[in-house]
Motif scaffolding. Structure first.
Motif, PDB file in Angstrom:
ATOM      1  N   ILE A 163       4.398   0.889   9.011  1.00 50.54           N
ATOM      2  CA  ILE A 163       4.568   1.076  10.460  1.00 50.54           C
ATOM      3  C   ILE A 163       3.186   1.067  11.117  1.00 50.54           C
ATOM      4  CG2 ILE A 163       5.399   2.611  12.269  1.00 50.54           C
ATOM      5  CD1 ILE A 163       7.374   3.742  10.178  1.00 50.54           C
ATOM      6  N   ILE A 220       6.687  -2.746  14.013  1.00 49.82           N
ATOM      7  CA  ILE A 220       6.593  -1.850  15.167  1.00 49.82           C
ATOM      8  C   ILE A 220       8.004  -1.334  15.399  1.00 49.82           C
ATOM      9  CG2 ILE A 220       5.995  -1.654  17.608  1.00 49.82           C
ATOM     10  CD1 ILE A 220       4.189  -4.114  17.244  1.00 49.82           C
ATOM     11  N   ARG A 254      -0.787   0.077  17.178  1.00 50.27           N
ATOM     12  CA  ARG A 254      -1.389  -1.195  17.588  1.00 50.27           C
ATOM     13  C   ARG A 254      -0.432  -2.350  17.319  1.00 50.27           C
ATOM     14  NH1 ARG A 254      -2.657  -4.075  13.014  1.00 50.27           N
ATOM     15  NH2 ARG A 254      -2.728  -2.891  11.050  1.00 50.27           N
ATOM     16  N   PHE A 255      -0.813  -3.524  17.833  1.00 50.14           N
ATOM     17  CA  PHE A 255      -0.090  -4.746  17.508  1.00 50.14           C
ATOM     18  C   PHE A 255      -0.659  -5.334  16.212  1.00 50.14           C
ATOM     19  CE2 PHE A 255       0.443  -4.828  22.247  1.00 50.14           C
ATOM     20  CZ  PHE A 255       1.819  -4.671  22.248  1.00 50.14           C
ATOM     21  N   GLY A 292       2.964   0.503  14.639  1.00 46.92           N
ATOM     22  CA  GLY A 292       3.109   0.838  16.046  1.00 46.92           C
ATOM     23  C   GLY A 292       4.482   1.406  16.353  1.00 46.92           C
ATOM     24  N   TYR A 294       7.114   1.875  19.796  1.00 46.28           N
ATOM     25  CA  TYR A 294       7.293   1.390  21.171  1.00 46.28           C
ATOM     26  C   TYR A 294       8.460   2.078  21.866  1.00 46.28           C
ATOM     27  CZ  TYR A 294      11.480  -1.345  19.961  1.00 46.28           C
ATOM     28  OH  TYR A 294      12.744  -1.725  19.580  1.00 46.28           O
ATOM     29  N   VAL A 346       2.852   6.449  12.871  1.00 48.44           N
ATOM     30  CA  VAL A 346       2.039   5.279  12.551  1.00 48.44           C
ATOM     31  C   VAL A 346       1.317   5.502  11.219  1.00 48.44           C
ATOM     32  CG1 VAL A 346       0.081   3.860  13.268  1.00 48.44           C
ATOM     33  CG2 VAL A 346       1.732   4.660  14.967  1.00 48.44           C
ATOM     34  N   LEU A 382       4.182  -0.592  24.041  1.00 45.52           N
ATOM     35  CA  LEU A 382       3.603   0.077  22.872  1.00 45.52           C
ATOM     36  C   LEU A 382       3.054   1.428  23.309  1.00 45.52           C
ATOM     37  CD1 LEU A 382       2.895  -0.490  19.825  1.00 45.52           C
ATOM     38  CD2 LEU A 382       0.595  -1.086  20.653  1.00 45.52           C
TER      39      LEU A 382
END
Length: 496
Positions: free
Chosen positions: A230, A195, A180-181, A232, A234, A208, A176
């Motif tokens: 959205i 994500i 965030r998760f 996150g 990665y 984000v 990530l």
């Protein structure tokens, strides 16, 4: 008390024999203490490694068995895999994870989506089409696979998760880099959060907090339009080469993969029955304590019939890291046994010769009224005093010897392990190694074994002294008892 005076007097008088015994005890003490400390450190390190990396269990379809029985006609070619006994449907997953041994699980399902708002990532070959075609012809079409035969039904793929840190992220495959998760409440509620890969974010100018709308390609729900937020962005460590890209559809490329909670299927409109019948790609199960791995697998197999399902422990990393340490522990145990036996034999021989040379002394002492027990106790005192001095000195050097033994042995074992793993991987057929090791490509592995913290504790020292003194007492008592079984006259006459 006079026997102790005689014992110390003999130690001072027979200085050469005292030094010989001192050196012998010191050498034995160093090796035994080094072995015990390495053995203890190896055991502790194995436990620490196991606790640190854990031992994930993967619940998936036994694809080899399904394919084998499909080819042999036991199963119909068009059989619905989700209907087979023991496969990881969501209902079966809920059964196997309902255990005191399980701390968490990640239920992974892959399906595709389409979106009119987003442009998918398009893979560009790193080589020219002419070279690619030539290479394909030389290799027989990549082992029988037809380029582009894996077609997509969507633009992107969703990979579901049920833990706050999805498996790809906890394993290091993905990282990530922004945002965030999902929170546990979002996961449980099936919130429409995703994500996305950095390539998709850059291609479509997303960040984000942005949203997009998409349709799923799941049967019966292709007309349901949902808006996803959205949370996150990665990056991925997965590498897809020309060969793999030619085999799969664009939606299955890493760049087009997105992560979303499994319960978004309920938000999509799935009934609970449909949810329970959903076949998952795999389920990664984490245990409270990795030591319970075997117990958990046995428990799970008692709950459901895993005829076409598979529970496998992802234990390769532990085996690689702890394998050399376990070997060192075995070597140290064998070393301790050999040294103790050899040391006891040599010590018994020396004391037997010494006692035999002191028959006159024994005869005289017995003739003046000294008891046999006190004579034997005198000999034991002499040896024990020397042993205590030698063992005490060896405490300071035994740890250093243990470090030298562990470093040299681990270095050798680690080198052999890396060579063995590299050879095994490079000799695999391409389909077994994931299709990434082309002919002629050699991959070298560098598995680093954790350092052992060689040290002593009170228990090791106590065991060491107890074992050493026991050997000393036995090695002296046996020859002394043999001589003192005669009366003084017999001893003196035979000696003469």
């Amino acid at each position: 008390m006079y026997l102790f005076y005689r014992a110390f007097a003999y130690i001072k008088k027979q200085l050469s024999k005292t030094i010989l015994l001192l050196i012998l005890f010191f050498v034995i003490g160093n090796i035994v203490l080094a072995g015990l400390s390495v053995q203890n450190a190896a055991s502790t390190s194995e436990t620490n490694i196991r606790q640190e990396i854990g031992s994930d269990i993967t619940y998936s379809v036994n694809t080899q068995l399904v394919m084998s029985e499909s080819r042999s006609g036991v199963l119909d070619q068009d059989v619905d895999t989700s209907s087979l006994e023991g496969v990881p449907t969501y209902s079966n997953v809920k059964i196997v994870v309902n255990s005191k041994y399980v701390s968490s699980y990640d239920a992974i399902m892959n399906y595709e989506i389409t979106s009119e708002e987003l442009s998918p990532y398009t893979y560009t070959s790193s080589s020219s089409s002419s070279n690619t075609n030539n290479n394909m012809g030389d290799r027989g079409g990549f082992g029988g696979f037809i380029s582009g035969s894996y077609e997509s039904s969507g633009d992107f793929s969703f990979t579901t998760f049920t833990t706050t840190t999805p498996t790809d992220f906890s394993s290091g495959t993905s990282e990530l880099i922004e945002g965030r998760f999902a929170s546990q409440s979002e996961i449980d509620q099936g919130s429409l959060v995703v994500i996305i890969n950095e390539e998709i974010a850059d291609t479509n100018g997303l960040s984000v907090g942005d949203s997009f709308e998409a349709y799923s390609t799941l049967d019966g729900y292709t007309d349901v339009l949902l808006s996803y937020e959205i949370i996150g962005i990665y990056s991925s460590n997965e590498v897809v080469d020309d060969r793999m890209a030619s085999m799969i559809g664009s939606s299955l490329l890493t760049q087009n993969k997105m992560y979303t909670p499994l319960n978004t299927l309920l938000t999509l409109g799935y009934s609970q029955q449909e949810m329970d019948e959903t076949l998952l790609s795999s389920v990664v199960i984490k245990l409270v304590d990795p030591k319970n791995l075997d117990a958990y697998i046995s428990e799970a197999k008692s709950k459901i019939n895993l005829e076409y399902g598979s529970l496998s422990a992802n234990d390769q990393l532990f085996e690689q890291l702890a394998g050399s340490i376990e070997s060192l522990g075995s070597i140290s145990s064998l070393m301790v046994v050999i040294v103790v036996i050899a040391g006891a034999a040599i010590l018994s021989l020396i004391t037997a010769l010494t006692v035999n040379q002191r028959k006159n002394e024994i005869g005289v002492l017995l003739s003046i009224g000294e008891s046999k027990g006190r004579v034997i106790l005198q000999f034991i005192t002499e040896v024990v005093v020397i042993a205590i001095i030698a063992f005490t000195l060896s405490i300071f050097s035994g740890v250093q010897v243990g470090k030298l033994i562990s470093e040299s042995t681990l270095s050798s074992i680690e080198s052999n392990t890396n060579t063995e793993v590299s050879d095994r991987f490079n000799n695999m057929p391409n389909e077994q190694s994931g299709g990434f090791n082309r002919p002629g490509q050699q991959i070298q592995f560098d598995i680093e074994t954790p350092e052992l913290e060689i040290g002593l504790n009170s228990l090791i020292i106590l065991e060491f002294f107890a074992a050493g003194l026991l050997i000393s007492i036995i090695s002296v008592s046996i020859p002394a008892l043999y001589v003192t079984r005669f009366n003084p006259k017999q001893i003196l006459t035979n000696n003469g």
